[in-house]
Motif scaffolding. Structure first.
Motif, PDB file in Angstrom:
ATOM      1  N   VAL A 196     -18.362 -16.354  26.338  1.00  0.00           N
ATOM      2  CA  VAL A 196     -18.273 -17.536  27.190  1.00  0.00           C
ATOM      3  C   VAL A 196     -18.745 -17.148  28.594  1.00  0.00           C
ATOM      4  CG1 VAL A 196     -16.762 -19.291  28.197  1.00  0.00           C
ATOM      5  CG2 VAL A 196     -16.367 -18.490  25.848  1.00  0.00           C
ATOM      6  N   SER A 246     -17.115 -22.286  31.883  1.00  0.00           N
ATOM      7  CA  SER A 246     -16.472 -23.415  31.203  1.00  0.00           C
ATOM      8  C   SER A 246     -15.909 -24.381  32.236  1.00  0.00           C
ATOM      9  CB  SER A 246     -15.356 -22.932  30.268  1.00  0.00           C
ATOM     10  OG  SER A 246     -14.368 -22.217  30.996  1.00  0.00           O
ATOM     11  N   THR A 284     -13.671 -25.030  24.610  1.00  0.00           N
ATOM     12  CA  THR A 284     -13.920 -23.611  24.866  1.00  0.00           C
ATOM     13  C   THR A 284     -13.257 -22.772  23.776  1.00  0.00           C
ATOM     14  OG1 THR A 284     -13.910 -24.024  27.254  1.00  0.00           O
ATOM     15  CG2 THR A 284     -13.640 -21.739  26.544  1.00  0.00           C
ATOM     16  N   ALA A 341     -18.186 -25.681  27.441  1.00  0.00           N
ATOM     17  CA  ALA A 341     -18.361 -24.264  27.761  1.00  0.00           C
ATOM     18  C   ALA A 341     -19.812 -23.881  27.521  1.00  0.00           C
ATOM     19  CB  ALA A 341     -17.436 -23.394  26.910  1.00  0.00           C
TER      20      ALA A 341
END
Length: 325
Positions: free
Chosen positions: A230, A233, A190, A238
């Motif tokens: 994002v 995740s 991530t 992610a």
């Protein structure tokens, strides 16, 4: 003598380019010689190679018809190559000017070194031919074309232009960054920031079909800008929504790899150990949303703000099924 009456799809292009498309077997040197020696005229008047043609112009070639006797392999067989491809398309939007389709993973957009006729452009041509929107025998210099490209193993939205005016306009909008594209991808790891805009410098190696990304400018490198957010995740991966602000070769794949969160399944820039562990053989990258920004005087003015989105890609429904776009 041979005459061509300029149609709407032939207009607003240079004379030399019209001749190169209409008579591909004609050597360029001979074409320019004939223009210079007045063997080629427009409306029976002297012309220049860069003269812009308009609808209704008559281009006359005062030469022997023997120069036009050469036929292509397609013409000799009577079967256009595009008819060898399926006509199945997932259409997201269509009008009389453009067509937006959802390209599946594994399909190339244009013919490559393998010379396989099943390409996205051939599917588009087959579809338009069967629907009467493309009649090649009536066209002199124009063939419907794709305006943007996606790698074979990237799925998502591709724009096809059904008219020459639409092709020129969409290409202009792309150059001016007025075609806004968003992608979905799954990364290995991530990113440190949940939302950010990445700036970098990009250089393509044509011999290896790969690109290099640097943090600072270097000779031969071009600036790239990639935005991301994002969406979800877990411990290993992610799900990102990516804004492609500049559009260069492999930009998203290389830029995310540069910040140490490569796309899962990417065999050029990715984490091969994780790819094998997940049995992922192609990059999990999908062009899922496209928005047009047009001008008031554009031939596509009525499409200003048009936003088209694909269904969630297979990798998203499998790994992050609870995320809503």
């Amino acid at each position: 003598m041979r005459e061509f009456c300029i149609q709407e799809n032939d207009s607003d292009q240079r004379l030399d380019r019209f001749l190169q498309k209409t008579l591909p077997e004609l050597p360029k040197s001979l074409c320019y010689k004939w223009i210079r020696t007045k063997h080629i005229k427009v409306n029976r008047k002297r012309c220049t190679p860069d003269q812009r043609l308009v609808t209704g112009d008559v281009v006359t070639l005062f030469v022997s018809d023997s120069y036009f006797a050469i036929k292509t392999e397609e013409e000799r067989s009577g079967v256009p190559e595009f008819l060898q491809a399926p006509n199945q398309l997932e259409i997201l939007y269509e009008d009389e000017r453009i067509l937006l389709v959802n390209k599946p993973v594994g399909l190339v957009v244009h013919c490559d070194s393998r010379q396989i006729p099943d390409t996205l452009i051939n599917r588009v041509l087959h579809y338009l031919y069967e629907n009467g929107a493309y009649q090649p025998e009536q066209e002199q210099s124009f063939t419907p074309a794709l305006c943007n490209r996606l790698d074979r193993n990237t799925g998502g939205i591709v724009i096809a232009a059904k008219t020459a005016a639409a092709l020129r306009e969409v290409n202009r909008l792309i150059r001016e960054n007025k075609v806004h594209k968003k992608y979905l991808c799954v990364t290995v790891g991530t990113p440190k920031e949940r939302k950010a805009t990445l700036y970098g410098w990009h250089k393509k190696s044509a011999s290896h079909n790969t690109v290099t990304v640097r943090d600072t400018p270097e000779e031969g490198f071009q600036e790239i800008i990639t935005g991301y957010e994002v969406l979800a995740s877990n411990e290993r991966h992610a799900l990102l929504s990516v804004d492609l602000i500049t559009g260069r070769t492999h930009q998203i794949r290389a830029h995310l790899a540069h910040i140490h969160t490569p796309i899962l399944g990417d065999t050029k820039y990715g984490n091969m150990r994780e790819n094998r562990a997940c049995r992922c053989k192609h990059q999990l990258l999908w062009a899922y949303q496209l928005q047009l920004e047009t001008d008031a005087d554009s031939c596509l003015a009525d499409l200003n703000g048009l936003t088209v989105q694909t269904p969630p890609p297979p990798f998203m429904t499998k790994e992050f099924p609870k995320v809503q776009l």
